[in-house]
Enzyme design. Structure first.
Site, PDB file in Angstrom:
ATOM      1  N   ASP A   1      33.586  42.470  48.926  1.00 28.35           N
ATOM      2  CA  ASP A   1      33.749  43.792  49.509  1.00 28.35           C
ATOM      3  C   ASP A   1      35.243  44.020  49.730  1.00 28.35           C
ATOM      4  O   ASP A   1      35.881  43.302  50.512  1.00 28.35           O
ATOM      5  CB  ASP A   1      32.980  43.831  50.847  1.00 28.35           C
ATOM      6  CG  ASP A   1      32.857  45.243  51.374  1.00 28.35           C
ATOM      7  OD1 ASP A   1      33.455  46.165  50.772  1.00 28.35           O
ATOM      8  OD2 ASP A   1      32.163  45.423  52.389  1.00 28.35           O
TER       9      ASP A   1
ATOM     10  N   ASP B   1      33.583  50.012  45.860  1.00 29.49           N
ATOM     11  CA  ASP B   1      34.395  48.937  46.420  1.00 29.49           C
ATOM     12  C   ASP B   1      33.642  47.653  46.759  1.00 29.49           C
ATOM     13  O   ASP B   1      34.157  46.801  47.447  1.00 29.49           O
ATOM     14  CB  ASP B   1      35.139  49.443  47.661  1.00 29.49           C
ATOM     15  CG  ASP B   1      34.180  49.956  48.726  1.00 29.49           C
ATOM     16  OD1 ASP B   1      32.969  50.019  48.450  1.00 29.49           O
ATOM     17  OD2 ASP B   1      34.638  50.290  49.828  1.00 29.49           O
ATOM     18  N   GLU B   2      32.396  47.532  46.285  1.00 31.14           N
ATOM     19  CA  GLU B   2      31.678  46.276  46.531  1.00 31.14           C
ATOM     20  C   GLU B   2      30.970  45.852  45.261  1.00 31.14           C
ATOM     21  O   GLU B   2      30.651  46.693  44.425  1.00 31.14           O
ATOM     22  CB  GLU B   2      30.558  46.412  47.560  1.00 31.14           C
ATOM     23  CG  GLU B   2      30.790  47.245  48.739  1.00 31.14           C
ATOM     24  CD  GLU B   2      29.478  47.445  49.511  1.00 31.14           C
ATOM     25  OE1 GLU B   2      28.512  46.680  49.316  1.00 31.14           O
ATOM     26  OE2 GLU B   2      29.435  48.387  50.298  1.00 31.14           O
TER      27      GLU B   2
END
Lengths: 390, 369
Positions: A17, A110-111
């Site tokens: 993350d 974003d992960e």
């Protein structure tokens, strides 16, 4: 894996993350921002999309209304965000992960989950591989990433969040429930504010508290969600890491700020969601045949209904009436509605095959493409059909 | 019941009726074939409730009766038997059926024939006859355009219109449309019109092609139709519903017209079309004296080929599903194919040069974002 030799029956899943992703990218572009509070957001929704850790010290967090954020931290640098640049960074992030496993599932921008099962033979101990990925993201992209490593997606995700930023948390096989037990129950994915208050009313504060509530009772309170909840409380999660390339469905849902029975609001929300999923469909150059509408009532009872078109299509107009019909058929209770969602499935590569019996189709495609171009430039809500207004 | 036939005859008759054996039905009896030796000529029948087929079996009945055997295994056995006589016998009061040939002996569990659907009785005298060759040719050129998608049943059928001196067939899957009117002599009193499943007609064409008979006997009723050709009977259900008004789909005029050599055009579209996978189109670019066919698939690459043509109009670029183009051009009679267009977003027409009897309308694929 995990340093033990014989535990081949476990999966090994890492969750990575990116820490304060948008803000970190902005700091890369303009290093002078590093020691200032930075908030990215505003724009279409008027909420914080992300903020750096300095801003967080002032109590700012994502999804907070922009106005509140400015009040808490008046000196913050507020940026509207450069989504094209973020997408570029996100792609480079995936490219790095791709080198370590064929099974990467991006979640949002974003992960990502990375299934590392069986990669020891190629890259050595999994923990070392994770350290390498974390270091490479830092060195190649200048971004900090938190890593969680566990035997399933749920625990890996909670673990990556455990010591943010730049965290590195390993939960060994068998320790899943023990790791989760002391954590506040809202750390479990799926436990939102409404469910949380219901759980608190029943004296459930930690995941451990939840784990001892009989599944039967949870199902009584939350329906089918209760079953998933019980399993998660025990640290179990059967979901596989599914690479995004094989998109099986595209869906979006909205939880209302307050549960509602307002038909006009519900229907315009559904149309907005339909516009959004159709746009994503077109972006991925796909067409869909099946559309699904999801209704969740205030008591968590959830109803989903689908319909299949006679041919795959990607125009908004093709799905509007189906969505409203499905909603009207599916809404059979007078309860307030907590959430609605629209999903498209039965996806095929885009053909754009015109139809003898639908001479309007080329015109509708023109319309959608023009609307998409405007949204690409000015944001998702820059233009909406009248019926889909917020 | 006892019948004596020959291996080749058994294999041949089974091959005809097997096409009506239900492959996925949960009703066990429909996976069987009925061997009926009640009359003078033994027959084999099968049905999947949409199509029923009955074929005569050359052989002599030594003891009357009827029985049902699983079609699949009976066919496999028949094919593997040595050439020569085959005896099929069910002794009174037994459920087992013996299949014997030379020293081979099979004892099969049979299916109760009482469960087998009754073969419908048709008033043969009420039907009419058409010339086989012309009728089948019309089927072969039109029926492939019918839809295979059951969500719109009417489009899985072929609209057939028979009058005293012509038969007209129309089929469309909503992406292309084939119409053909064939001069034919039909002993029909009045006009007859019906929507027949394309599958049934293609089956009829297959049976008719390997059959020396010159005429087809047709008996339509309100919900079924019987075709009889050379002793083989095919009964099909009819499709209920309104066939789309295809006449209004045929544009009255076109702005572009090109004549291409059929064999060359087919070859080029097929070749370049290899790179039009996953719903990607072939692009046809017409410019003075040249047709360029191009295709591109993300995972594979690109292909392009130019052929000289007689054309002096404006440049036109239009995209199509290559399969649809090939099917349309291949169905055209003669050495040349006429292509007519209006615009890249309007239907195109494929036809023969001196032939207005067959028309193939095809919808384009949008090319540009």
């Amino acid at each position: 894996m995990f340093g033990y030799a014989d535990e081949v029956s476990y999966r090994v899943i890492a969750h990575l993350d990116l820490d304060a992703f948008f803000a970190s990218v902005e700091e890369n572009v303009d290093p002078s921002l590093r020691d200032k509070p930075v908030i990215v957001g505003g724009g279409e929704r008027g909420v914080v999309s992300t903020c750096n850790y300095i801003a967080r010290r002032y109590g700012v967090h994502s999804a907070m209304p922009m106005r509140t954020a400015r009040r808490l931290c008046p000196q913050a640098v507020v940026l509207s965000g450069d989504h094209r640049l973020y997408a570029q960074y996100s792609r480079r992030f995936s490219d790095i992960l791709d080198e370590y496993s064929p099974l990467i599932e991006k979640v949002g921008i974003d992960e990502a989950f990375v299934d590392l099962t069986g990669t020891e033979q190629l890259f050595g101990p999994v923990i070392r591989t994770c350290r390498t990925m974390q270091r490479r993201v830092q060195e190649d992209l200048g971004l900090s990433v938190s890593v969680g490593l566990a035997t399933n997606k749920l625990v890996a995700k909670v673990a990556s969040d455990f010591q943010k930023p730049h965290g590195f948390t390993v939960v060994r096989p068998g320790d899943e429930a023990g790791f989760l037990a002391p954590l506040p129950v809202e750390r479990l994915p799926g436990v939102g504010p409404a469910m949380l208050s219901q759980l608190r009313d029943r004296g459930v504060v930690t995941v451990g508290d939840l784990a001892v509530v009989p599944q039967r009772l949870l199902m009584l309170s939350f329906g089918e969600v209760g079953e998933v909840l019980a399993r998660r409380a025990r640290g179990e999660d059967p979901r596989a890491v599914t690479p995004r390339e094989v998109v099986k469905s595209i869906s979006r849902e909205t939880t209302f700020e307050e549960d509602t029975t307002d038909t006009a609001l519900l229907e315009s929300t559904l149309l907005r969601l339909t516009e959004d999923v159709c746009r994503r469909l077109r972006r991925q150059r796909l067409e869909a045949r099946t559309v699904t509408v999801k209704i969740r009532y205030s008591d968590f009872i959830t109803n989903t209904r689908s319909r299949t078109l006679r041919r795959p299509l990607d125009v908004d107009e093709a799905f509007f009436r189906e969505v409203l019909d499905l909603f009207r058929e599916g809404r059979q209770r007078r309860y307030r509605i907590r959430l609605v969602g629209v999903g498209l499935s039965n996806l095929v590569p885009r053909a754009w095959q015109d139809d003898l019996f639908d001479q309007e189709l080329p015109l509708l495609r023109d319309l959608d493409l023009k609307l998409d171009a405007i949204r690409e430039k000015y944001g998702r809500n820059a233009i909406r059909r009248g019926a889909a207004e917020e | 019941m006892r019948v004596v036939t020959r291996k080749t005859d058994l294999v041949e008759s089974l091959a005809i009726v097997n096409k009506a054996v239900s492959s996925r039905s949960s009703i066990q009896v429909l996976s069987g074939v009925l061997l009926d030796c009640m009359g003078e000529v033994p027959t084999l029948s099968a049905t999947d409730m949409e199509i029923s087929l009955r074929a005569p079996l050359a052989g002599r009945v030594e003891e009357t009766g009827s029985l049902v055997l699983p079609a699949r295994i009976l066919t496999d056995i028949a094919k593997s038997l040595p050439a020569g006589e085959v005896t099929i016998e069910q002794k009174p009061g037994e459920s087992q059926v013996e299949v014997r040939s030379k020293e081979s002996f099979f004892s099969l569990h049979s299916i109760a024939p009482t469960d087998f659907p009754q073969f419908p009785v048709f008033p043969l005298e009420q039907g009419f006859e058409v010339e086989k060759a012309a009728f089948l040719q019309t089927i072969d050129r039109v029926a492939p355009s019918a839809s295979r998608d059951e969500t719109r049943p009417v489009l899985t059928g072929v609209l057939i219109h028979v009058s005293k001196n012509s038969v007209k067939m129309v089929a469309t899957d909503s992406y292309r449309l084939s119409v053909m009117e064939t001069p034919i002599e039909a002993s029909v009193a009045d006009k007859v019109q019906a929507i027949v499943p394309a599958r049934s007609l293609l089956e009829l064409s297959r049976i008719g092609a390997s059959n020396p008979a010159e005429r087809i006997h047709i008996v339509p009723t309100s919900n079924q139709v019987l075709f009889e050709v050379g002793g083989v009977r095919l009964i099909s259900r009819l499709i209920d519903g309104q066939f789309p008004n295809y006449r209004q789909l045929l544009p009255e005029s076109f702005d572009y017209e090109v004549v291409v050599d059929k064999a060359e055009f087919l070859e080029v579209v097929h070749r370049v079309g290899l790179l039009a996978q996953k719903s990607a189109p072939v692009r046809l670019r017409f410019e003075p004296n040249t047709l360029t066919v191009a295709a591109e698939s993300q995972d594979l690459g690109r292909a392009r080929e130019s052929v000289p043509i007689k054309y002096d109009g404006e440049v036109l670029e239009i995209g199509f599903n290559p399969e649809f183009v090939v099917a349309g051009a291949a169905a055209v009679d003669g050495d040349s194919v006429v292509l007519r267009f209006i615009s890249p977003l309007r239907p195109g027409l494929i036809k023969g040069v001196a032939d207005d009897d067959f028309l193939y309308l095809i919808m384009p694929i949008r090319l540009t974002d």
